[in-house]
Design an enzyme around this catalytic site. Structure first.
Site, PDB file in Angstrom:
ATOM      1  N   ALA A  80      14.503  12.292 120.562  1.00 48.73           N
ATOM      2  CA  ALA A  80      14.803  12.421 119.124  1.00 48.73           C
ATOM      3  C   ALA A  80      15.775  13.579 118.963  1.00 48.73           C
ATOM      4  CB  ALA A  80      13.519  12.653 118.334  1.00 48.73           C
ATOM      5  N   ALA A 111      19.039  14.306 117.119  1.00 50.86           N
ATOM      6  CA  ALA A 111      19.875  14.903 116.075  1.00 50.86           C
ATOM      7  C   ALA A 111      19.177  16.112 115.448  1.00 50.86           C
ATOM      8  CB  ALA A 111      20.207  13.855 115.015  1.00 50.86           C
ATOM      9  N   GLY A 127      21.324  17.923 117.330  1.00 54.62           N
ATOM     10  CA  GLY A 127      21.923  18.161 118.635  1.00 54.62           C
ATOM     11  C   GLY A 127      21.702  19.544 119.216  1.00 54.62           C
ATOM     12  N   SER A 128      20.923  20.389 118.566  1.00 49.48           N
ATOM     13  CA  SER A 128      20.739  21.746 119.089  1.00 49.48           C
ATOM     14  C   SER A 128      20.094  21.723 120.471  1.00 49.48           C
ATOM     15  CB  SER A 128      19.896  22.585 118.120  1.00 49.48           C
ATOM     16  OG  SER A 128      18.615  22.009 117.930  1.00 49.48           O
ATOM     17  N   GLU A 154      18.820   8.888 118.920  1.00 49.32           N
ATOM     18  CA  GLU A 154      18.541   9.225 117.522  1.00 49.32           C
ATOM     19  C   GLU A 154      18.351   7.940 116.736  1.00 49.32           C
ATOM     20  OE1 GLU A 154      17.578  10.576 114.105  1.00 49.32           O
ATOM     21  OE2 GLU A 154      17.724  11.912 115.841  1.00 49.32           O
ATOM     22  N   ASP A 181      11.084  16.092 120.801  1.00 51.17           N
ATOM     23  CA  ASP A 181      10.894  16.971 119.647  1.00 51.17           C
ATOM     24  C   ASP A 181      10.616  16.034 118.478  1.00 51.17           C
ATOM     25  OD1 ASP A 181      10.914  19.567 118.383  1.00 51.17           O
ATOM     26  OD2 ASP A 181      12.769  18.938 117.417  1.00 51.17           O
ATOM     27  N   CYS A 208       7.874  21.081 114.808  1.00 53.52           N
ATOM     28  CA  CYS A 208       8.016  22.289 113.984  1.00 53.52           C
ATOM     29  C   CYS A 208       6.928  22.296 112.915  1.00 53.52           C
ATOM     30  CB  CYS A 208       9.414  22.388 113.377  1.00 53.52           C
ATOM     31  SG  CYS A 208       9.894  20.980 112.356  1.00 53.52           S
TER      32      CYS A 208
END
Length: 486
Positions: free
Chosen positions: A124, A126, A128-129, A148, A193, A246
């Protein structure tokens, strides 16, 4: 003032570790986040970047879990996304906690020179970090598949991959739940993530928890369970998987990992992250996961778990049939030599020893490892487009220059170094007058600070701008140098 839903507070109060207080948690949620960036080591070293930015008033505080990550201090009125150095891809604006998952995946013991992972999946991706962080950790070696689900976010992901010069990526646009079926046991490492409730993001979005509900959490956790199972099925035996969110509640974090363990038993081995960095034990759970509450490191809230797949597991569905009509074919020996000679002789760039592929009049560079994936899934974008060919020769593509005109540049490369003001003009699509007229040189690479900006045609008295129109900027910020060092 942050808006914390009472139902959320009641739930988190029961889950908060005994050594942390609810008052500290609420106070931390109400503080603005510290600004943080990650230096893109595909283009510049962290030391060189600090040397570049310190005269402009930047101060750097190292992030303990990311060698190239820093909390920074600067004039906060500046919009860093418009900064010349950001547009160049020298750094990525990335929250400190979000640098944890790639660091956890690429621990020195898991990624050594003798056993480099060849195929890595970011399920997952985007914006893109983490994808570009992993590309830097892999040093553009091997294959990094970045998926993505959202169509609009795929475009953002692609733009960031190109800006950062990540040349070994293959982008896909699928629901992450299909990877266990289509690419069963194909990856040395997987990062997921996962989409989540976002409880840890309240410091940058005061309304993130305003409408929190347990029903939403339960629904999201079911999606997360399906995603982690798909990721686990796509992982090779012996491979490593990192699951992160997160968010802060147990249902979306420990609960999802425990579900995988219940389904696959001893094939799932949790790995402790207590020694990942100095101070990691302050956020380590009994299982060895990292449960980062915002007050621990003065960061976003985050959760990171790492596991090893100790044995092969049965696939859930029959292997899909290979897809036909792959539009690329390997370049002939003559074609491959022609494009290599063009890059070396005309541009001063030695092409990496990778697959040169052809589609119509286009020349592309694919990672060798992509061969094993042809026909198994549809890819949105693979590797980098090198050039277009015509009866007059080759026309280099901007993305090839951005990705390759760094460490591969030879001393004989046709480059023109420009000032910061000229770099700004170039990025805004304007031609650059030359102070001294001379002999026309044709195609040249425009550089600022040793890193490429793109191509131009040297006409003797000016540089004719060849920047692709879709990359022309309306605004470019030049960060002013300070009169004294800070």
């Amino acid at each position: 003032m942050v808006q914390l839903n009472q139902n959320f507070i009641d739930t988190i109060t029961q889950e908060l570790p005994a050594h942390l207080s609810m008052d500290e948690f609420i106070a931390a949620c109400d503080r603005p986040l510290r600004r943080s960036i990650r230096v893109n080591t595909l283009k510049i070293s962290s030391d060189d970047f600090k040397t570049l930015m310190q005269p402009k008033g930047w101060t750097f505080d190292p992030i303990p879990w990311c060698e190239d990550g820093f909390w920074i201090s600067y004039d906060e009125e500046e919009q860093l996304g418009n900064a010349l150095e950001h547009i160049q891809g020298l750094f990525y604006i990335q929250e400190a906690s979000s640098m944890l998952p790639p660091t956890a995946l690429f621990t020195p013991s898991a990624f050594t020179t003798s056993t480099k992972w060849q195929c890595v999946l970011d399920l997952a991706s985007a914006p893109g970090s983490k994808t570009t962080q992993m590309a830097a950790l892999m040093q553009n070696q091997g294959l990094l598949v970045a998926n993505e689900y959202s169509a609009s976010r795929v475009k953002v992901l692609h733009a960031n991959v190109l800006r950062m010069g990540a040349s070994h990526c293959a982008l896909t646009h699928f629901d992450g739940r299909v990877f266990g079926e289509y690419l069963y046991e194909s990856f040395d490492a997987v990062l997921i993530d996962a989409p989540c409730g976002g409880e840890g993001t309240v410091r940058k979005d005061a309304d993130a928890l305003k409408h929190w509900s347990l029903d939403d959490v339960l629904a999201i956790s079911e999606t997360q369970k399906a995603l982690i199972e798909s990721a686990f099925l796509a992982l090779k035996p012996g491979g490593s998987l990192v699951y992160s969110t997160c968010t802060l509640n147990r249902l979306e974090n420990q609960g999802v990992c425990e579900y995988l363990k219940q389904v696959y038993g001893d094939a799932v081995q949790f790995e402790s992250l207590s020694d990942l960095f100095d101070g990691a034990e302050r956020a380590t759970t009994a299982e060895g996961f990292l449960h980062v509450w915002p007050q621990i490191y003065d960061s976003e809230g985050f959760f990171v778990a790492k596991l090893t797949k100790t044995a092969s597991v049965p696939r859930l569905l029959p292997e899909p049939k290979l897809q036909k009509n792959f539009p690329f074919t390997p370049a002939s020996a003559k074609q491959a030599q022609g494009i290599k000679d063009y890059f070396q002789q005309d541009l001063g760039i030695s092409l990496p020893d990778e697959l040169i592929m052809v589609r119509d009049d286009e020349f592309w560079l694919f990672p060798h490892e992509f061969n094993a994936f042809i026909g198994r899934m549809r890819f949105q974008r693979i590797g980098i487009k090198l050039a277009d060919s015509s009866k007059h020769g080759f026309k280099v593509r901007h993305e090839a220059i951005i990705a390759l005109a760094g460490k591969q540049l030879s001393p004989t490369a046709k480059t023109v170094d420009v000032s910061d003001v000229e770099a700004k003009e170039y990025l805004m699509g304007r031609d650059i007058p030359l102070a001294t007229a001379g002999k026309a040189q044709g195609e040249v690479i425009v550089c600022y600070g040793g890193a490429p900006l793109g191509m131009a045609k040297h006409l003797g008295n000016k540089l004719k701008n060849n920047l692709p129109r879709d990359l022309v900027k309306d605004k470019v910020l030049l960060l002013p140098e300070q009169t004294k060092s800070l």
